[in-house]
Design a protein around this motif. Sequence first.
Motif, short mmCIF file in Angstrom:
data_model
loop_
_atom_site.label_atom_id
_atom_site.label_comp_id
_atom_site.label_asym_id
_atom_site.label_seq_id
_atom_site.Cartn_x
_atom_site.Cartn_y
_atom_site.Cartn_z
N ILE A 1 0.88 -1.16 0.04
CA ILE A 1 -0.06 0.08 0.13
C ILE A 1 0.99 1.21 0.08
N ALA B 1 -5.01 3.38 5.73
CA ALA B 1 -4.03 2.42 5.16
C ALA B 1 -3.81 1.12 6.12
N SER C 1 -4.82 -2.91 6.11
CA SER C 1 -3.90 -3.86 5.96
C SER C 1 -4.16 -5.18 6.88
N ILE D 1 3.57 -0.96 3.85
CA ILE D 1 2.80 0.37 3.50
C ILE D 1 4.19 1.29 3.40
#
Length: 155
Positions: free
Chosen positions: A6, A23, A27, A34
């Motif tokens: 991400i 985000a 996850s 990330i």
Amino acid sequence: MPFNRILVPYDTSKLSIKALEKAIELSTVDKTQIFVLHVINEIPLPIHFSKIESKNNEVIISPLVNKIHNEIKNEMIVIMKDVKNKYTENNVYITTEIKIGDPAEKIIDFTKQNNTDLIVMGSSGHKGISGMFRKLGSVARKVAEEVDCAVLIVR
């Protein structure tokens, strides 16, 4: 659909913080990566201040522009380290990166180079100097039009 990689474009605005938190929430698989990317916008300066030269096949940027970029980068290194420490959890791995250039282009390039599954970004960031360029279209819109992965725009 699980997201393994991400990207969160991060400019320290409230919406970019909200995007990072979203985000992390998304996850759901272990070892989600990330990427938190900050792009330092190119500085529009009068031509005599922004002199770019070529010496020995190397591009040399004026000392003033270089100094400004380095000062911003040094401040962002500290901020990004704090972000990484604050948001890293057991199942999420955060990597931070700082680039200089056009934000939309750098985000698009980063996405392609890192096989990003999802981009989570704010609908708008800091206004400041970049607010003058809003007429050219938002970074979020440009990114959403150019990438092949899913894009979640946070408001």
